[in-house]
Write a protein that holds these residues in place. Sequence first.
Motif, short mmCIF file in Angstrom:
data_model
loop_
_atom_site.label_atom_id
_atom_site.label_comp_id
_atom_site.label_asym_id
_atom_site.label_seq_id
_atom_site.Cartn_x
_atom_site.Cartn_y
_atom_site.Cartn_z
N LEU A 56 4.56 -3.22 24.86
CA LEU A 56 3.56 -2.60 25.13
C LEU A 56 2.87 -1.81 23.83
N GLY A 57 3.68 -1.28 23.04
CA GLY A 57 3.30 -0.76 21.53
C GLY A 57 2.64 -1.80 21.01
N ASN A 58 3.14 -2.97 20.69
CA ASN A 58 2.56 -4.11 19.94
C ASN A 58 1.10 -4.42 20.69
N GLU A 59 1.07 -4.54 22.07
CA GLU A 59 -0.35 -5.14 22.57
C GLU A 59 -1.29 -4.24 22.45
N VAL A 60 -0.91 -2.83 22.52
CA VAL A 60 -2.08 -1.75 22.32
C VAL A 60 -2.51 -1.60 21.14
N ALA A 61 -1.59 -1.75 20.10
CA ALA A 61 -2.02 -1.78 18.64
C ALA A 61 -2.87 -2.85 18.37
N ARG A 62 -2.53 -4.14 18.71
CA ARG A 62 -3.21 -5.48 18.61
C ARG A 62 -4.59 -5.31 19.14
N ARG A 63 -4.74 -4.49 20.03
CA ARG A 63 -5.90 -4.43 20.66
C ARG A 63 -6.74 -3.20 20.15
N GLY A 64 -6.43 -2.72 19.15
CA GLY A 64 -7.39 -1.65 18.46
C GLY A 64 -6.54 -0.31 18.50
N GLY A 65 -5.66 -0.16 19.33
CA GLY A 65 -4.85 1.09 19.28
C GLY A 65 -5.57 2.41 19.91
N ILE A 66 -4.92 3.53 19.12
CA ILE A 66 -5.66 4.71 19.40
C ILE A 66 -6.14 5.36 18.13
N GLY A 67 -6.43 4.54 16.97
CA GLY A 67 -6.96 4.83 15.97
C GLY A 67 -5.92 5.51 14.78
N LEU A 68 -4.69 5.49 15.12
CA LEU A 68 -3.79 5.94 14.09
C LEU A 68 -3.89 4.86 12.79
N ALA A 69 -3.81 3.70 13.12
CA ALA A 69 -3.79 2.51 12.10
C ALA A 69 -4.91 2.96 11.04
N THR A 70 -6.03 3.20 11.51
CA THR A 70 -7.23 3.31 10.41
C THR A 70 -6.76 4.40 9.50
N THR A 71 -6.28 5.67 10.13
CA THR A 71 -5.63 6.72 9.28
C THR A 71 -4.47 6.42 8.28
N VAL A 72 -3.43 5.64 9.08
CA VAL A 72 -2.42 5.17 8.00
C VAL A 72 -2.90 4.33 6.95
N MET A 73 -3.75 3.53 7.41
CA MET A 73 -4.15 2.35 6.28
C MET A 73 -4.86 3.24 4.87
N ASP A 74 -5.78 4.29 5.31
CA ASP A 74 -6.65 4.96 4.27
C ASP A 74 -5.53 5.80 3.48
N GLN A 75 -4.40 6.35 4.08
CA GLN A 75 -3.35 6.80 3.19
C GLN A 75 -2.67 6.00 2.44
N ILE A 76 -2.42 4.56 2.72
CA ILE A 76 -1.83 3.59 1.90
C ILE A 76 -2.42 3.44 0.97
N ILE A 77 -3.90 3.15 1.03
CA ILE A 77 -4.90 2.79 0.10
C ILE A 77 -4.92 3.75 -0.99
N ARG A 78 -5.11 5.10 -0.74
CA ARG A 78 -5.14 6.20 -1.78
C ARG A 78 -3.84 6.26 -2.41
N LEU A 79 -2.77 5.97 -1.85
CA LEU A 79 -1.38 6.21 -2.58
C LEU A 79 -1.29 5.03 -3.45
N GLN A 80 -1.82 3.95 -3.27
CA GLN A 80 -1.76 2.67 -4.06
C GLN A 80 -2.59 2.82 -5.07
N GLN A 81 -3.83 3.47 -4.98
CA GLN A 81 -4.91 3.98 -6.19
C GLN A 81 -4.19 5.10 -6.93
N GLY A 82 -3.26 5.87 -6.66
CA GLY A 82 -3.01 6.76 -7.23
C GLY A 82 -3.50 8.28 -6.90
N ASP A 83 -4.35 8.15 -6.01
CA ASP A 83 -5.03 9.50 -5.31
C ASP A 83 -3.89 10.28 -4.30
N ARG A 84 -3.72 11.58 -4.67
CA ARG A 84 -2.68 12.24 -3.89
C ARG A 84 -3.25 13.17 -2.94
N MET A 85 -4.53 12.73 -2.43
CA MET A 85 -5.05 13.04 -1.21
C MET A 85 -6.20 13.96 -2.02
#
Length: 85
Positions: A56-85
């Motif tokens: 259920l978790g995999n399928e809900v996330a695959r279909r757009g989820g609850i918006g958590l992935a977008t926030t997590v991805m933004d933080q991953i990109i910030r960390l990779q760019q060296g921005d500490r928030m």
Amino acid sequence: MPKVTAHSPQAETAQQFEAVFLGQMFQLMLDNSGGPGEFSGGHGEEVFRGVLAEKLGNEVARRGGIGLATTVMDQIIRLQQGDRM
């Protein structure tokens, strides 16, 4: 910095994180709903409840989820760019 797309490693990692999070939420929901009774699945239901929660978790996330992935991805990109928030 390479362009981030829906199929980039960052996006896939963020979606996997959201899927695990949602799977845990579904597991808690399933563990606390219902109980032994006439329509209970018995031991078989208990054994496969974790698998159901994961799927259920995999399928809900695959279909757009609850918006958590977008926030997590933004933080991953910030960390990779060296921005500490």
